[in-house]
Structure formats: C-alpha cells, structure tokens
Write an enzyme that holds these catalytic residues in place. Structure first.
Site, PDB file in Angstrom:
ATOM      1  N   CYS A   1       0.721  -1.184  -0.130  1.00 40.90           N
ATOM      2  CA  CYS A   1      -0.029  -0.030  -0.054  1.00 40.90           C
ATOM      3  C   CYS A   1       1.039   1.183  -0.008  1.00 40.90           C
ATOM      4  O   CYS A   1       2.173   0.925  -0.163  1.00 40.90           O
ATOM      5  CB  CYS A   1      -0.888   0.097   1.208  1.00 40.90           C
ATOM      6  SG  CYS A   1       0.007   0.226   2.855  1.00 40.90           S
TER       7      CYS A   1
ATOM      8  N   ARG B   1       4.498  -4.048   2.899  1.00 39.11           N
ATOM      9  CA  ARG B   1       3.564  -4.815   3.959  1.00 39.11           C
ATOM     10  C   ARG B   1       3.741  -6.383   3.749  1.00 39.11           C
ATOM     11  O   ARG B   1       2.636  -7.009   3.457  1.00 39.11           O
ATOM     12  CB  ARG B   1       2.098  -4.153   3.715  1.00 39.11           C
ATOM     13  CG  ARG B   1       2.069  -2.794   3.831  1.00 39.11           C
ATOM     14  CD  ARG B   1       2.258  -1.979   5.115  1.00 39.11           C
ATOM     15  NE  ARG B   1       1.448  -2.493   6.085  1.00 39.11           N
ATOM     16  CZ  ARG B   1       0.404  -1.899   6.371  1.00 39.11           C
ATOM     17  NH1 ARG B   1      -0.145  -1.041   5.481  1.00 39.11           N
ATOM     18  NH2 ARG B   1      -0.494  -2.256   7.357  1.00 39.11           N
TER      19      ARG B   1
ATOM     20  N   ARG C   1     -11.723   5.538   5.756  1.00 38.90           N
ATOM     21  CA  ARG C   1     -11.093   4.092   5.999  1.00 38.90           C
ATOM     22  C   ARG C   1     -11.155   3.935   7.468  1.00 38.90           C
ATOM     23  O   ARG C   1     -11.254   2.858   7.905  1.00 38.90           O
ATOM     24  CB  ARG C   1      -9.891   3.932   5.198  1.00 38.90           C
ATOM     25  CG  ARG C   1      -9.908   3.605   3.774  1.00 38.90           C
ATOM     26  CD  ARG C   1      -8.740   2.908   3.253  1.00 38.90           C
ATOM     27  NE  ARG C   1      -8.344   1.668   3.877  1.00 38.90           N
ATOM     28  CZ  ARG C   1      -7.443   1.007   3.544  1.00 38.90           C
ATOM     29  NH1 ARG C   1      -6.467   1.345   2.689  1.00 38.90           N
ATOM     30  NH2 ARG C   1      -7.312  -0.043   4.298  1.00 38.90           N
TER      31      ARG C   1
HETATM   32  C1  EPZ Z   1      -1.133  -2.970  11.950  1.00 40.88           C
HETATM   33  O1  EPZ Z   1      -0.644  -3.286  10.524  1.00 40.88           O
HETATM   34  C2  EPZ Z   1      -2.137  -2.057  11.909  1.00 40.88           C
HETATM   35  N1  EPZ Z   1      -3.412  -2.304  11.225  1.00 40.88           N
HETATM   36  C3  EPZ Z   1      -1.501  -0.811  11.368  1.00 40.88           C
HETATM   37  O2  EPZ Z   1      -2.483   0.288  11.190  1.00 40.88           O
HETATM   38  C4  EPZ Z   1      -0.145  -0.338  12.054  1.00 40.88           C
HETATM   39  O3  EPZ Z   1       0.536   0.935  11.572  1.00 40.88           O
HETATM   40  C5  EPZ Z   1       0.748  -1.505  12.438  1.00 40.88           C
HETATM   41  O4  EPZ Z   1       0.028  -2.531  12.655  1.00 40.88           O
HETATM   42  C6  EPZ Z   1       1.883  -1.041  13.133  1.00 40.88           C
HETATM   43  O5  EPZ Z   1       1.540  -0.806  14.365  1.00 40.88           O
HETATM   44  C7  EPZ Z   1      -4.014  -3.298  11.604  1.00 40.88           C
HETATM   45  O6  EPZ Z   1      -4.007  -3.610  12.765  1.00 40.88           O
HETATM   46  C8  EPZ Z   1      -5.238  -3.550  10.779  1.00 40.88           C
HETATM   47  P1  EPZ Z   1       2.844  -5.033  11.173  1.00 40.88           P
HETATM   48  P2  EPZ Z   1       0.159  -4.731  10.399  1.00 40.88           P
HETATM   49  O7  EPZ Z   1       2.692  -6.454  10.739  1.00 40.88           O
HETATM   50  O8  EPZ Z   1      -0.179  -5.526  11.175  1.00 40.88           O
HETATM   51  C9  EPZ Z   1       6.793  -5.992   8.793  1.00 40.88           C
HETATM   52  C10 EPZ Z   1      -3.656   2.202  10.275  1.00 40.88           C
HETATM   53  O9  EPZ Z   1      -3.238   3.403  10.049  1.00 40.88           O
HETATM   54  N2  EPZ Z   1       6.297  -7.284   8.557  1.00 40.88           N
HETATM   55  O10 EPZ Z   1       3.039  -4.838  12.742  1.00 40.88           O
HETATM   56  O11 EPZ Z   1       0.291  -4.851   8.961  1.00 40.88           O
HETATM   57  C11 EPZ Z   1       6.080  -4.486   8.103  1.00 40.88           C
HETATM   58  O12 EPZ Z   1       6.397  -4.402   6.675  1.00 40.88           O
HETATM   59  C12 EPZ Z   1      -2.865   1.144   9.904  1.00 40.88           C
HETATM   60  O13 EPZ Z   1      -4.530   1.984  11.069  1.00 40.88           O
HETATM   61  C13 EPZ Z   1       6.982  -8.191   7.848  1.00 40.88           C
HETATM   62  O14 EPZ Z   1       8.001  -7.853   7.459  1.00 40.88           O
HETATM   63  O15 EPZ Z   1       1.618  -4.084  10.492  1.00 40.88           O
HETATM   64  C14 EPZ Z   1       6.178  -3.773   8.889  1.00 40.88           C
HETATM   65  O16 EPZ Z   1       7.632  -2.880   8.641  1.00 40.88           O
HETATM   66  C15 EPZ Z   1      -1.700   1.329   8.949  1.00 40.88           C
HETATM   67  N3  EPZ Z   1       6.556  -9.451   7.635  1.00 40.88           N
HETATM   68  C16 EPZ Z   1       6.368  -4.172  10.441  1.00 40.88           C
HETATM   69  O17 EPZ Z   1       6.598  -5.676  10.110  1.00 40.88           O
HETATM   70  C17 EPZ Z   1       5.447  -9.740   8.073  1.00 40.88           C
HETATM   71  O18 EPZ Z   1       4.860 -10.876   7.788  1.00 40.88           O
HETATM   72  C18 EPZ Z   1       5.333  -4.056  11.326  1.00 40.88           C
HETATM   73  O19 EPZ Z   1       4.109  -4.194  10.501  1.00 40.88           O
HETATM   74  C19 EPZ Z   1       4.605  -8.627   8.876  1.00 40.88           C
HETATM   75  C20 EPZ Z   1       4.919  -7.480   8.931  1.00 40.88           C
END
Ligand code: EPZ
Length: 417
Positions: free
Chosen positions: A116, A121, A396
C-alpha cells in the site's frame, strides 16, 4: 468523490466521544469465523474498512444483523474459503481471515494483499508461523493457498514484531492440538482486545499484552458478546487537534492506559492534558514546543500517530526530528504539508521539521489514512482555506472526523467533486 474544505484558525471548543477501534474490529470480526452461532459486537465504528471486511466475510457465507453501533455476526453456514483479489486489494488487513479459516475449515485461499502507500507490507512472518503449525502454504497466481490435515501447536518466534501476524497466529492456534507460543509478540491493545474476545469464546490464551503469548488449543468455542475498545489513534488525533488550534476539548470514552506514550510526548510540546476517568481534557497553548519522536511498537510512540504529530511540529517553535522505524514509506504527507508552507527535509526514515509557527491553506491530496488526518490537522491551523481531495483515504479509519470537528467549532465541511 468527496473533498474536505477547511477555513483554518478556529480554536477547538467543546467535547467529542471516541468511536470503537478500527484495528480491534478487523481481527475481532475475522474471529467470528471460528465458530457458528450469533456473536454480538458492541461499539462498532462506521468505517470503510469495516464495510470491506464485512464484504469479505459475507463472501464466505457470514450473515450480519446490525442496529446503531451493535453488530450481530453468524458464521453457521460458511460456503467458501476464498477471499478474492477485488476485495483484498482494497485492504491488506483482509489477510486476517486466513488464520480463522484454517482453524475452522482447515483450508483457505486468500489473495496476496499486496503493498500500500506506506510500504510493501509483506506477510512472510504470518506464513512462516502457519507453516510451523503444520499448514501447507503455497503461493499460486497471486493467492495464498493454504491447507492442513490438522493444526498443531508450535513454538513461534517473530523476527519482527507484527500486529496482524500475532493476531492471525493467535486465531489459528485457538483450536490447534497442543500448545502454541508466540515469542516477540505484538503488545498493542488491539491484540489484547482480540485475546479477551477469544477467551470469552472459550479459548485458552495467556500473556496477551506481553512479549510472549501462550495458546492452549481447545476442542470447542462458543459465540460471545464483546465490546470493542476505544480507538486510541482517533483520541490522539483529537488531542493534536486541540493543540494545533490552541483550543480546548473534552475527549470522552478513552482508554488512557493505551495512550501513555502519546500523552507524555504531547505534554512535552507544552499543551495541557488532564485525565478525568475515561475523559481527557486537552488544552492547547499559544507556543508549541518542538519535540523529537521515534516510532516503535507498543508501548512506544505509535507509527499511526507520526503523520499527525508532524503536522503539529510544522507550527512549533524550533527543530523536530521524526524517525519512522516501522514502515519504509510513511512520509507521503510531507510533500503535501510542504504545499502548505512546511519546511521539512527527509532522508530515508528520518524527517527534520523546522517549525515556523504558521502554515498557509492550500489545495492538497490525501495519499493514505493517517496522512489524510495530518492534512486535516494542518488545515485546522493554516491561515486561509485548505481543500483536501481523495478523502476516501480518511473515511477508511475515521468515523465522521469532519462532522466531529465541526461540532467542536471548526469551519470544516465536505463537497462533492
Ligand atoms: C497493523 O498493521 C495496523 N493495522 C497498522 O495500522 C499499524 O500501523 C501497524 O500494525 C503497526 O502498528 C491493523 O491492525 C489492521 P505489522 P500490520 O505487521 O499488522 C513488517 C492504520 O493506519 N512485517 O505490525 O500490517 C512490516 O512490513 C494501519 O490503522 C514483515 O516484514 O503491521 C512492518 O515493517 C496502518 N513481515 C512491520 O513488520 C510480516 O509478515 C510492522 O508491521 C509482517 C510484518
């Protein structure tokens, strides 16, 4: 499409009630797939992302009954195990149906969510954890195709703390054979809310909110009534709205424990915040002090508040260093803030903001959810008129943000274009 118009310079004055947390509802709605019967969920916000996850669940055979902020959910008759690209591409959190579908049906076919605006992601950690639980995971033509004869407990270590990764594996593990341990688990309040709902369904989850979550599989689950926690990011956004307009607001129905890092950082900027039970009484000051932030997983300063704080730093007095460590491209709001007169230099995950005390209204474009909120906040403070296009990004994750702000005295409204 809608655009939001703001005539800036009006101090906030009044009170606002916080809606339920988007990032708690998305996993909790997905968890309703785990068992038949009627679940009742209270404090559901009216948001585009909630509509999207309901579309995906309907596509699987889930039925809903709703009135006001209460939603009844029934997944007695699941007739599919597939979540199509056309829906998943609009919201990457759709991947949250993967774990519960595997727990209930032992199979799932979910479109790869894709990236996105804020980053690639990836979901590699989700898939690695599921494989450890005995799931056969294949990537075929842009879909995750997963199946398992049975799910067995596993000892999982997340290289990176992942919120939805923790949630997906918790849901996959609740009916697995044996014990699953998730190490380096996400500690966000939304993870804890999901664990509380699952335990209410008869799951056996311990340690949610800490680095290590233990799940002992159970044979049966039952439907539950659960109230969604308040949205700490919406509440934080209104705190900054009071600060950036040098106004005051009573922000009602917060969970203050979920907001410590944000409250402490905003107090450093010179604003006043008084805790009164579940309410926060916020008072902005004429002078905004510049502060430095580094976004890190909970309980640190949340990445979902970074863009909003940057808007405040644009009108602060002095230099502010903002380090974004969670996502690789979460400065999309910078170029738009610059159109409003902000002085911001970025270098990789760092942004140096030179607060100039003022911003000027301009035509700007929303690029992602929290960037949109940042532009609204900047518009509230800017001299003159700001027009924000593509506000579907905002819708959203914020229920009626413009309406709530207008009730707090802001000159803000919507127009079609
Ligand atoms: C959740 O996203 C939230 N979304 C996000 O909120 C929030 O910014 C984010 O957590 C961090 O707090 C929901 O809960 C629906 P992550 P998520 O997996 O789970 C890397 C908003 O604005 N990663 O914690 O997708 C990833 O690239 C949204 O409300 C991997 O590398 O975030 C990132 O750098 C935006 N491999 C870091 O971990 C994976 O398999 C944290 O991402 C998964 C993640």
């Amino acid at each position: 499409m809608d655009k939001i118009i703001i005539e800036g310079g009006v101090p906030l004055n009044g009170e606002v009630t916080i809606s339920g947390a988007k990032n708690a509802v998305l996993p909790i709605l997905s968890a309703c797939l785990l068992t038949g019967g009627w679940h009742t969920l209270d404090n559901i916000p009216r948001l585009k992302d909630i509509w999207t996850i309901k579309e995906i669940l309907s596509n699987l055979g889930v039925v809903f009954e709703e009135d006001a902020q209460t939603l009844k959910v029934n997944s007695d008759n699941l007739n599919s195990h597939s979540a199509p690209y056309k829906l998943v591409k609009t919201m990457r959190a759709s991947i949250l149906v993967l774990g519960p579908l595997l727990a209930r049906l032992r199979k799932a076919k979910i479109s790869l969510p894709g990236g996105c605006a804020i980053g690639a992601r990836p979901i590699d950690l989700h898939l690695k954890g599921l494989s450890a639980m005995g799931v056969d995971v294949n990537l075929e033509h842009g879909y995750v195709v997963a199946s398992a004869d049975r799910l067995r407990g596993a000892d999982i270590f997340f290289d990176i703390t992942t919120v939805t990764g923790t949630e997906n594996l918790m849901m996959a593990a609740v009916k697995a054979e044996g014990e699953t341990t998730i190490n380096n688990a996400a500690k966000e309040p939304e993870v804890v809310d999901l664990a509380n709902m699952l335990n209410g369904m008869g799951a056996r989850i311990r340690g949610a909110g800490t680095d290590t979550i233990t799940i002992n599989g159970v044979k049966e689950l039952h439907p539950v009534r659960h109230a969604i926690i308040p949205d700490r990011i919406e509440a934080g956004t209104f705190l900054i709205a009071a600060a950036i307009t040098k106004g005051k607001a009573r922000i009602k129905g917060c969970n203050v424990e979920h907001m410590e890092a944000v409250i402490k950082k905003l107090l450093e900027t010179g604003m006043e915040i008084e805790k009164q039970g579940e309410d926060l009484v916020a008072m902005g000051h004429d002078k905004v002090k510049s502060v430095d932030i580094k976004t890190i997983p909970f309980p640190g300063f949340p990445t979902d508040m970074q863009a909003q704080l940057m808007a405040l730093m644009c009108i602060a007095d002095g230099w502010s260093m903002i380090r974004e460590t969670v996502f690789e491209n979460r400065f999309m709001h910078v170029s738009e803030l610059r159109r409003m007169g902000a002085d911001i230099e970025t270098n990789g995950g760092q942004a140096l903001v030179r607060g100039k005390g003022v911003l000027s209204g301009a035509q700007v474009m929303a690029t992602d959810l929290r960037a949109s909120a940042s532009l609204v906040l900047a518009g509230l403070a800017a001299k003159g008129r700001t027009e924000i296009s593509r506000v579907y990004h905002l819708d959203r994750g914020y229920q009626d943000l413009d309406l709530k702000l207008s009730r707090l005295g802001s000159k803000i409204w919507r127009e079609k274009y």
